[in-house]
Design an enzyme around this catalytic site. Sequence first.
Site, PDB file in Angstrom:
ATOM      1  N   SER A  63       0.440  -1.614  -0.329  1.00 27.47           N
ATOM      2  CA  SER A  63      -0.028   0.049   0.216  1.00 27.47           C
ATOM      3  C   SER A  63       0.590   1.141   0.049  1.00 27.47           C
ATOM      4  CB  SER A  63      -0.741  -0.154   1.593  1.00 27.47           C
ATOM      5  OG  SER A  63      -1.452  -0.766   0.901  1.00 27.47           O
ATOM      6  N   LYS A  66      -0.099   3.131  -2.545  1.00 31.53           N
ATOM      7  CA  LYS A  66      -0.904   4.583  -2.998  1.00 31.53           C
ATOM      8  C   LYS A  66      -0.072   5.868  -3.195  1.00 31.53           C
ATOM      9  CE  LYS A  66      -3.958   0.611  -0.916  1.00 31.53           C
ATOM     10  NZ  LYS A  66      -4.557   0.891   0.077  1.00 31.53           N
ATOM     11  N   TYR A 188      -3.249  -2.105  -9.798  1.00 38.73           N
ATOM     12  CA  TYR A 188      -3.183  -1.886  -8.404  1.00 38.73           C
ATOM     13  C   TYR A 188      -2.299  -3.427  -8.365  1.00 38.73           C
ATOM     14  CZ  TYR A 188      -4.851  -2.417  -3.171  1.00 38.73           C
ATOM     15  OH  TYR A 188      -4.719  -2.228  -2.569  1.00 38.73           O
ATOM     16  N   TYR A 239      -4.981   4.299   7.668  1.00 41.75           N
ATOM     17  CA  TYR A 239      -6.185   3.478   8.016  1.00 41.75           C
ATOM     18  C   TYR A 239      -6.435   4.109   9.841  1.00 41.75           C
ATOM     19  CZ  TYR A 239      -3.880   1.282   3.804  1.00 41.75           C
ATOM     20  OH  TYR A 239      -2.802   1.138   3.030  1.00 41.75           O
ATOM     21  N   VAL A 257       1.107  -3.055   3.581  1.00 45.35           N
ATOM     22  CA  VAL A 257       1.269  -5.378   4.811  1.00 45.35           C
ATOM     23  C   VAL A 257       2.406  -5.565   4.268  1.00 45.35           C
ATOM     24  CG1 VAL A 257      -1.532  -5.689   4.743  1.00 45.35           C
ATOM     25  CG2 VAL A 257      -0.238  -5.692   3.127  1.00 45.35           C
TER      26      VAL A 257
HETATM   27  O1  DON Z   1      -4.943  -4.370  -1.910  1.00 44.74           O
HETATM   28  C1  DON Z   1      -4.192  -5.132  -1.029  1.00 44.74           C
HETATM   29  O2  DON Z   1      -5.347  -5.507   0.367  1.00 44.74           O
HETATM   30  C2  DON Z   1      -2.567  -4.909  -0.673  1.00 44.74           C
HETATM   31  N1  DON Z   1      -2.468  -4.871  -1.764  1.00 44.74           N
HETATM   32  C3  DON Z   1      -2.123  -4.050   0.224  1.00 44.74           C
HETATM   33  C4  DON Z   1      -3.076  -3.694   1.113  1.00 44.74           C
HETATM   34  C5  DON Z   1      -1.616  -2.745   2.218  1.00 44.74           C
HETATM   35  O3  DON Z   1      -0.907  -2.608   1.947  1.00 44.74           O
HETATM   36  C6  DON Z   1      -2.442  -2.612   3.698  1.00 44.74           C
HETATM   37  N2  DON Z   1      -2.060  -1.709   4.487  1.00 44.74           N
HETATM   38  N3  DON Z   1      -1.451  -1.338   5.030  1.00 44.74           N
END
Ligand code: DON
Length: 303
Positions: A63, A66, A188, A239, A257
Amino acid sequence: MDYQAVLDEVAAAVAPQVGRGQVARYIPALAAVDPGRFGIALAAVDGTVVGTGDWEVPFSIQSISKAFSLALVLAQDGESIWRRVGREPSGNPFNSLVQLEHENGIPRNPFINAGALVVTDRLQSMTGDASTTMLDFLRAESGNPELSFDAAVAASETEHGDRNAALAHFMASYGNLDNPVPTVLEHYFWQCSIEMSCRDLALAGGFLARHGLAADGSRLLSRREAKRINAVMLTCGTYDAAGDFAYRVGLPGKSGVGGGIVAVIPGRCTLCVWSPGLDARGNSVAGVAALDHFTTITGWSVF
Ligand code: DON
């Protein structure tokens, strides 16, 4: 300021926390990462780059991407994206569906998954290849031409991507995606799979500390847009833990993550910390602790 000494002190202080938490398991290819890793890097606006621990080991940016997709869209397309995505904290997990129906398919902010899908959709319309545009941008800003996608992570996420697919289809039903859902999801997942080290990410995020100036000195974003991205990172970048992150760290930050967090001290430096053990809200346990310790001993928070 002896940056190296500060980072070494931070690493020593958080060593007992490294390995705590859980590595992300919902993307199976990420579950294999060693939870005992820890690295931190600092890239100062004067060009100094220092780090300690596993700061040159690549990991999945997830993420954190983003923040870069938002920057690319604002840089090339101005503020029109805000008609399609909000900029208020969600108070909900990054992959939550609940607000989307109440709010007519307009995601709360660009850093929850729904909002990031809208931003990627826009980048895809603008460039014809959103994920490659981001990879090229990150290579240029980090000065590392070797950066690449991790095909196994992208494939793993595609295979287990039902939640993101649900978010995308739901937004498509409200007319908030211009490209086909599979195209948006593909770009994405690929942007999230990019592998970078703390060193690469601290350098790549340097434009946010330089008030919008790219690594080559050209203007990527206006000062106002750079300020605004930092503001959204502060309020939404972690978040439903954004309040706690502001309380403990007091900096704009964007987590992923994969266990990485990029944090910005405008006018001074960009930091990146990595440790794969996550708390219940998807943020690196040792990473948040390290940034907490860093801003406490330096006094460099925005508060
Ligand atoms: O879309 C997802 O769930 C992952 N590619 C990215 C989520 C993420 O990194 C949330 N961060 N804490």
